[in-house]
Design a protein around this motif. Sequence first.
Motif, mmCIF file in Angstrom:
data_model
loop_
_atom_site.group_PDB
_atom_site.id
_atom_site.type_symbol
_atom_site.label_atom_id
_atom_site.label_comp_id
_atom_site.label_asym_id
_atom_site.label_seq_id
_atom_site.Cartn_x
_atom_site.Cartn_y
_atom_site.Cartn_z
ATOM 1 N N LEU A 92 -2.385 -6.870 10.296
ATOM 2 C CA LEU A 92 -2.188 -5.723 9.824
ATOM 3 C C LEU A 92 -3.366 -5.621 8.752
ATOM 4 O O LEU A 92 -3.455 -6.420 7.741
ATOM 5 N N TYR A 114 -5.084 -3.872 5.588
ATOM 6 C CA TYR A 114 -4.945 -2.758 4.671
ATOM 7 C C TYR A 114 -6.207 -2.720 3.566
ATOM 8 O O TYR A 114 -6.612 -3.808 3.255
ATOM 9 N N PRO A 159 -4.554 1.723 6.609
ATOM 10 C CA PRO A 159 -4.375 0.651 7.134
ATOM 11 C C PRO A 159 -4.601 0.446 8.763
ATOM 12 O O PRO A 159 -4.573 1.777 9.299
ATOM 13 N N HIS A 179 0.731 -0.996 0.081
ATOM 14 C CA HIS A 179 0.058 -0.051 0.095
ATOM 15 C C HIS A 179 1.050 1.254 0.016
ATOM 16 O O HIS A 179 1.918 1.216 0.506
ATOM 17 N N VAL A 182 4.112 2.115 8.733
ATOM 18 C CA VAL A 182 2.539 2.183 8.479
ATOM 19 C C VAL A 182 2.083 3.689 8.677
ATOM 20 O O VAL A 182 2.172 4.045 10.144
ATOM 21 N N CYS A 191 -11.589 -1.313 4.386
ATOM 22 C CA CYS A 191 -10.589 -0.446 4.847
ATOM 23 C C CYS A 191 -10.210 0.506 3.637
ATOM 24 O O CYS A 191 -9.822 -0.135 2.713
#
Length: 343
Positions: free
Chosen positions: A226, A228, A214, A175, A187, A210
């Motif tokens: 996690l 994302y 994230p 991402h 992140v 989402c």
Amino acid sequence: MLRIHFAGEDIGRVRLAAGPRPAWEMLLSLHALRGPADHGVFGPWRARTRSTLDPSARLLLRLAPPRGYSPDFLTPAADNDIESVVDAVQSTPRGRLRTELTLLAAQRAPAGWMRPLAGGDTTALRRVGSAMLRYHQRALAPAWDHIRGVVAAERAARAADLLDGGVERMLSGLHPQIRWEAPVLSVAYPVRRELHLGGRGLLLVPSYFCWARPIALHDSGLDPVLVYPANRGLQRLADVPEASNGDSLAHLLGATRAAVLGEIAGAEGVTGTDLVRRLRISPASASEHASVLRRAGFVVSHRTANTVWHMPTPLGRAVLERGTGGRARCPSQPSTAGVDALP
């Protein structure tokens, strides 16, 4: 900033969720219900969903505010189907309920029914479980095939990264708000946090709902997760012309490229050699068209030994169906009904 620290053994313990996780899609869709009214992707779904929800959804909306903290017990590790989620939520230990609901209450005055819930009252827990089942049935189940298709396309893209460049290549491409600089995965996050995996590995969960950024569990003692945004190549299809004849996709992409997309979407997977043979184009032309379609998010490619296979994404199928009046639907795959909004 959230900084996730990897020990040596953690690289080999990175996993990718096998499909959409009902608890996370529920939590994040509850956030989306109260998001911006003009959201291009979630707006139509939200308008339809609000008209179908019963009063029990208010309980979930209080537990899952759109900003700030949401209790971790709403997204248990047992998250393969909604029944297992409800069982896990209703089995949450009393101490954990009290701790997490106290954190929630620090943001906003708690409702009266939260006090018995924090004490582990079985009736209160059953109310939460019943509300979750009804919400899933009315808000998520009608769109689940679409959600699953988007997540499957994201998994295919990440699997291609894994095959081509290993775990570190996969982590680097997750991402735009995620950056891998070994041994730390950074992140973009609203608060500063340090998460040390310590050999536990990391579960990556691509999610349809989402959207903004994230998200991770608040309690660093739980199994690391996690979540994302899945498939950031998703775009609205409002600018793709409705098909009045079979030539509209050719006008959009060009005749050869449209034919390449049609061949890829018409099978479980095709190789460059298949495209050369079926369309009577050169290998260089087949490779170029597949590369353009891949960069646009219409196809994903992966290498097996010396062979590169091309497969359609839900976005690619949706564009193909829109541009050909629905005649090019791949019969072996479920329709995803377009990617600009949930059905």
